[in-house]
Write a protein that holds these residues in place. Structure first.
Motif, PDB file in Angstrom:
ATOM      1  N   ASP A 197      30.769  33.676  39.108  1.00  0.00           N
ATOM      2  CA  ASP A 197      31.929  34.270  39.770  1.00  0.00           C
ATOM      3  C   ASP A 197      31.499  35.403  40.676  1.00  0.00           C
ATOM      4  OD1 ASP A 197      33.881  32.700  38.723  1.00  0.00           O
ATOM      5  OD2 ASP A 197      34.183  33.953  36.961  1.00  0.00           O
ATOM      6  N   LYS A 198      31.964  35.371  41.916  1.00  0.00           N
ATOM      7  CA  LYS A 198      31.668  36.478  42.830  1.00  0.00           C
ATOM      8  C   LYS A 198      32.364  37.736  42.285  1.00  0.00           C
ATOM      9  CE  LYS A 198      31.359  36.972  47.838  1.00  0.00           C
ATOM     10  NZ  LYS A 198      31.790  38.334  47.966  1.00  0.00           N
ATOM     11  N   THR A 211      28.095  45.150  39.243  1.00  0.00           N
ATOM     12  CA  THR A 211      29.283  45.194  40.096  1.00  0.00           C
ATOM     13  C   THR A 211      30.280  46.176  39.476  1.00  0.00           C
ATOM     14  OG1 THR A 211      30.338  43.439  38.836  1.00  0.00           O
ATOM     15  CG2 THR A 211      29.038  42.766  40.736  1.00  0.00           C
ATOM     16  N   ASP A 212      31.307  46.550  40.265  1.00  0.00           N
ATOM     17  CA  ASP A 212      32.362  47.406  39.724  1.00  0.00           C
ATOM     18  C   ASP A 212      33.555  46.586  39.273  1.00  0.00           C
ATOM     19  OD1 ASP A 212      31.131  49.925  40.016  1.00  0.00           O
ATOM     20  OD2 ASP A 212      31.404  49.742  42.187  1.00  0.00           O
ATOM     21  N   THR A 213      33.451  45.273  39.471  1.00  0.00           N
ATOM     22  CA  THR A 213      34.569  44.403  39.095  1.00  0.00           C
ATOM     23  C   THR A 213      34.070  43.334  38.122  1.00  0.00           C
ATOM     24  OG1 THR A 213      34.061  43.067  41.034  1.00  0.00           O
ATOM     25  CG2 THR A 213      35.847  44.664  41.258  1.00  0.00           C
ATOM     26  N   ASN A 214      35.019  42.669  37.502  1.00  0.00           N
ATOM     27  CA  ASN A 214      34.647  41.603  36.582  1.00  0.00           C
ATOM     28  C   ASN A 214      35.816  40.624  36.442  1.00  0.00           C
ATOM     29  OD1 ASN A 214      33.020  40.202  34.869  1.00  0.00           O
ATOM     30  ND2 ASN A 214      32.939  41.764  33.270  1.00  0.00           N
ATOM     31  N   ARG A 215      35.477  39.373  36.187  1.00  0.00           N
ATOM     32  CA  ARG A 215      36.524  38.395  35.887  1.00  0.00           C
ATOM     33  C   ARG A 215      36.213  37.794  34.534  1.00  0.00           C
ATOM     34  NH1 ARG A 215      38.191  34.667  40.379  1.00  0.00           N
ATOM     35  NH2 ARG A 215      36.614  33.141  39.847  1.00  0.00           N
ATOM     36  N   VAL A 216      37.135  37.951  33.606  1.00  0.00           N
ATOM     37  CA  VAL A 216      36.819  37.553  32.231  1.00  0.00           C
ATOM     38  C   VAL A 216      37.845  36.572  31.672  1.00  0.00           C
ATOM     39  CG1 VAL A 216      35.719  39.787  31.752  1.00  0.00           C
ATOM     40  CG2 VAL A 216      38.108  39.453  31.125  1.00  0.00           C
ATOM     41  N   THR A 217      37.397  35.860  30.650  1.00  0.00           N
ATOM     42  CA  THR A 217      38.287  35.049  29.810  1.00  0.00           C
ATOM     43  C   THR A 217      38.108  35.571  28.393  1.00  0.00           C
ATOM     44  OG1 THR A 217      37.937  33.151  31.253  1.00  0.00           O
ATOM     45  CG2 THR A 217      38.827  32.692  29.071  1.00  0.00           C
ATOM     46  N   LEU A 218      39.214  35.913  27.753  1.00  0.00           N
ATOM     47  CA  LEU A 218      39.138  36.415  26.376  1.00  0.00           C
ATOM     48  C   LEU A 218      39.331  35.236  25.427  1.00  0.00           C
ATOM     49  CD1 LEU A 218      41.223  39.726  26.638  1.00  0.00           C
ATOM     50  CD2 LEU A 218      38.793  39.324  27.134  1.00  0.00           C
ATOM     51  N   VAL A 219      38.304  34.999  24.612  1.00  0.00           N
ATOM     52  CA  VAL A 219      38.317  33.833  23.731  1.00  0.00           C
ATOM     53  C   VAL A 219      38.472  34.302  22.283  1.00  0.00           C
ATOM     54  CG1 VAL A 219      37.048  31.764  23.046  1.00  0.00           C
ATOM     55  CG2 VAL A 219      36.746  32.699  25.351  1.00  0.00           C
ATOM     56  N   GLU A 262      42.386  30.824  24.397  1.00  0.00           N
ATOM     57  CA  GLU A 262      41.750  31.692  25.379  1.00  0.00           C
ATOM     58  C   GLU A 262      42.754  32.136  26.432  1.00  0.00           C
ATOM     59  OE1 GLU A 262      40.463  28.284  25.521  1.00  0.00           O
ATOM     60  OE2 GLU A 262      40.783  27.720  27.613  1.00  0.00           O
ATOM     61  N   ALA A 263      42.465  33.299  27.053  1.00  0.00           N
ATOM     62  CA  ALA A 263      43.325  33.823  28.121  1.00  0.00           C
ATOM     63  C   ALA A 263      42.430  34.222  29.279  1.00  0.00           C
ATOM     64  CB  ALA A 263      44.109  35.022  27.609  1.00  0.00           C
ATOM     65  N   ALA A 264      42.677  33.641  30.464  1.00  0.00           N
ATOM     66  CA  ALA A 264      41.847  33.954  31.641  1.00  0.00           C
ATOM     67  C   ALA A 264      42.544  35.021  32.480  1.00  0.00           C
ATOM     68  CB  ALA A 264      41.644  32.685  32.464  1.00  0.00           C
ATOM     69  N   PHE A 265      41.775  35.979  32.975  1.00  0.00           N
ATOM     70  CA  PHE A 265      42.305  37.066  33.796  1.00  0.00           C
ATOM     71  C   PHE A 265      41.717  36.995  35.194  1.00  0.00           C
ATOM     72  CE2 PHE A 265      42.869  38.344  29.472  1.00  0.00           C
ATOM     73  CZ  PHE A 265      44.015  39.121  29.458  1.00  0.00           C
ATOM     74  N   PRO A 266      42.429  37.492  36.193  1.00  0.00           N
ATOM     75  CA  PRO A 266      41.864  37.505  37.551  1.00  0.00           C
ATOM     76  C   PRO A 266      40.794  38.595  37.710  1.00  0.00           C
ATOM     77  CG  PRO A 266      44.043  38.519  37.545  1.00  0.00           C
ATOM     78  CD  PRO A 266      43.799  38.010  36.153  1.00  0.00           C
ATOM     79  N   LEU A 267      40.135  38.600  38.862  1.00  0.00           N
ATOM     80  CA  LEU A 267      39.125  39.624  39.175  1.00  0.00           C
ATOM     81  C   LEU A 267      39.787  41.001  39.203  1.00  0.00           C
ATOM     82  CD1 LEU A 267      36.078  39.784  40.120  1.00  0.00           C
ATOM     83  CD2 LEU A 267      36.995  40.019  42.419  1.00  0.00           C
ATOM     84  N   LYS A 268      39.228  41.958  38.459  1.00  0.00           N
ATOM     85  CA  LYS A 268      39.810  43.303  38.392  1.00  0.00           C
ATOM     86  C   LYS A 268      38.684  44.319  38.346  1.00  0.00           C
ATOM     87  CE  LYS A 268      43.787  42.016  35.567  1.00  0.00           C
ATOM     88  NZ  LYS A 268      44.695  42.489  34.529  1.00  0.00           N
ATOM     89  N   SER A 269      39.043  45.606  38.493  1.00  0.00           N
ATOM     90  CA  SER A 269      38.044  46.664  38.305  1.00  0.00           C
ATOM     91  C   SER A 269      37.623  46.628  36.830  1.00  0.00           C
ATOM     92  CB  SER A 269      38.645  48.022  38.632  1.00  0.00           C
ATOM     93  OG  SER A 269      39.567  48.391  37.633  1.00  0.00           O
ATOM     94  N   LYS A 270      36.400  47.090  36.546  1.00  0.00           N
ATOM     95  CA  LYS A 270      35.916  47.043  35.167  1.00  0.00           C
ATOM     96  C   LYS A 270      36.805  47.889  34.252  1.00  0.00           C
ATOM     97  CE  LYS A 270      31.345  45.169  35.670  1.00  0.00           C
ATOM     98  NZ  LYS A 270      29.890  45.275  35.729  1.00  0.00           N
TER      99      LYS A 270
END
Ligand code: C5P
Length: 403
Positions: A355-356, A362-370, A375-383
């Motif tokens: 993921d870019k 980086t100062d951002t991250n895109r995560v999925t909480l499992v 699971e729940a996927a979140f969009p790209l956000k600040s850390k």
């Protein structure tokens, strides 16, 4: 909800200052004690008389009262406040906050504020989009300031775009949510591992990785902001922790991190394993610098490092919530689920190097909480925002704040 809370409302010189009177009224109606601090330019847009009538307190604007010479202490104000809200924040005030140009009471109070600060910018769309503003907003975020993004709509210039100060009702929602969150981990101990580990080869060389520690430090700040006592077990990173609630324990190698984490986890309520731990270390560390002369090849024998998350997970007691990370080069959902089981974790934060904007440095991250429930996927956000999502999920799972 806001009864007895001390809020400093900073007002700078933009057309949106007329909305600040309404914001002030809403805060006072909900029981907050509000002290208004206004910049000289702010007074061109709204009068101190209106604001002091609504807040029931004289408005602070000058360093001194002209006729008596009485000094207004920004330090006292900064200490008094449970929260500072700057609305509207003009490009100029934001720039001064970023670089510490303390030539008015608003910026001096900001520099003295010990507690959380929220900023609701208001400016023309081109000013909002300018690289200077973009940089300044990112710097404020990195300094721990919460940005209440402006909305899109018609602006004072009659241009249409992003730059309108968020509506007072929405700002009040953010204020209420801050106070709800600020106590949600009170009395809880959270252990966080962060950063890389360095595994020594000889006195000058090591095996390491690209982890910056930013994600772990953002989680530590978020937990501290919610009232937790945080033990931050940090590998070698060039970051500093801002909150006094964070007790930082610096370590270098996986073995050191393992010892500290096991000790700290024994009485923790929550543990979050965000460190990028080296899987192997040199079997022996050379006492003096290895020489290359005469050696075409070199072999370093490696032995396995302990798995910190798994060893802590093995000792987990009922009621403790443990969270691990999975950084994968592909989607990695299966690996995340298997890590839950293998390490006896309650949640795995999955992020992909593909993921870019996600992953190392980086100062951002895109995560999925499992979790075991799905699971729940979140969009790209600040850390920092990712940290808030993770902690929200942990609190729900642990049942904190539930009746
Ligand atoms: O097994 P893997 O390294 O992919 O697992 C990642 C998770 O396990 C992360 O939460 C990391 O902090 C943790 N971990 C650990 N000790 C190790 C290896 C990984 O705590 N030796």
């Amino acid at each position: 909800m806001l009864k007895g809370k001390h809020i400093v409302l900073g007002i700078s010189g933009g057309i949106a200052a007329y909305k600040s009177a309404h914001l002030l009224r809403l805060l006072v109606k909900r029981g907050a004690e509000v002290q208004v601090v206004i910049t000289p330019a702010g007074k061109e847009f709204i009068t101190p008389v209106t604001l002091s009538a609504l807040s029931g307190k004289p408005v602070v604007s000058e360093f001194f009262t002209a006729n008596s010479g009485e000094w207004h202490s920004h330090v006292d104000l900064g200490l008094w406040a449970d929260l500072m809200v700057i609305a509207p924040a003009t490009a100029s005030t934001i720039g001064k906050m970023v670089s510490g140009v303390a030539d008015n009471m608003l910026v001096t109070t900001y520099l003295s504020a010990k507690e959380h600060v929220m900023v609701a910018p208001a400016m023309d769309l081109d000013m909002w989009a300018h690289p200077s503003t973009r940089r300044n907003i990112e710097t404020l975020r990195a300094d721990g300031v919460e940005i209440i993004e402006p909305a899109s709509g018609e602006l004072a210039s009659h241009l249409v775009g992003k730059g309108r100060m968020e509506e007072p009702e929405k700002i009040v929602e953010r204020v209420e949510s801050f106070f709800r969150r600020s106590a949600s981990l009170e009395g809880r101990k959270v252990v966080i591992t962060a950063g890389p580990t360095y595994e020594r080869i000889d006195p000058v060389r090591f095996i390491g990785n690209f982890s910056s520690g930013k994600m772990g430090f953002a989680i530590a700040e978020e937990c501290a902001a919610r009232g937790a006592d945080v033990a931050l077990v940090a590998g070698p990173v060039s970051l500093s922790a801002a909150s006094p609630r964070i007790r930082r324990i610096d370590v270098e190698s996986a073995v050191e991190m393992h010892d500290v984490a096991l000790r700290e986890c024994s009485d923790a309520d929550v543990a979050i394993f965000a460190a990028a731990v080296a899987d192997y270390r040199p079997a022996c560390v050379a006492e003096s610098k290895l020489k290359r002369e005469g050696a075409e090849e070199m072999t370093v024998e490696l032995v396995r490092n302990p798995d910190i998350a798994a060893d802590c997970g093995r000792r987990k007691r009922p009621g403790q919530v443990f969270v691990g990370f999975a950084l994968e080069t592909d989607s990695g959902l299966d690996q995340a689920v298997s890590k839950l089981e293998r390490k006896n974790l309650d949640m795995v934060v999955l992020n992909s190097l593909k993921d870019k904007g996600a992953g190392f440095r980086t100062d951002t991250n895109r995560v999925t909480l499992v979790t075991r429930d799905g699971e729940a996927a979140f969009p790209l956000k600040s850390k920092r925002d990712v940290a808030a999502d993770i902690i929200d999920a942990v609190e729900r799972m642990a049942g904190y704040g539930q009746p």
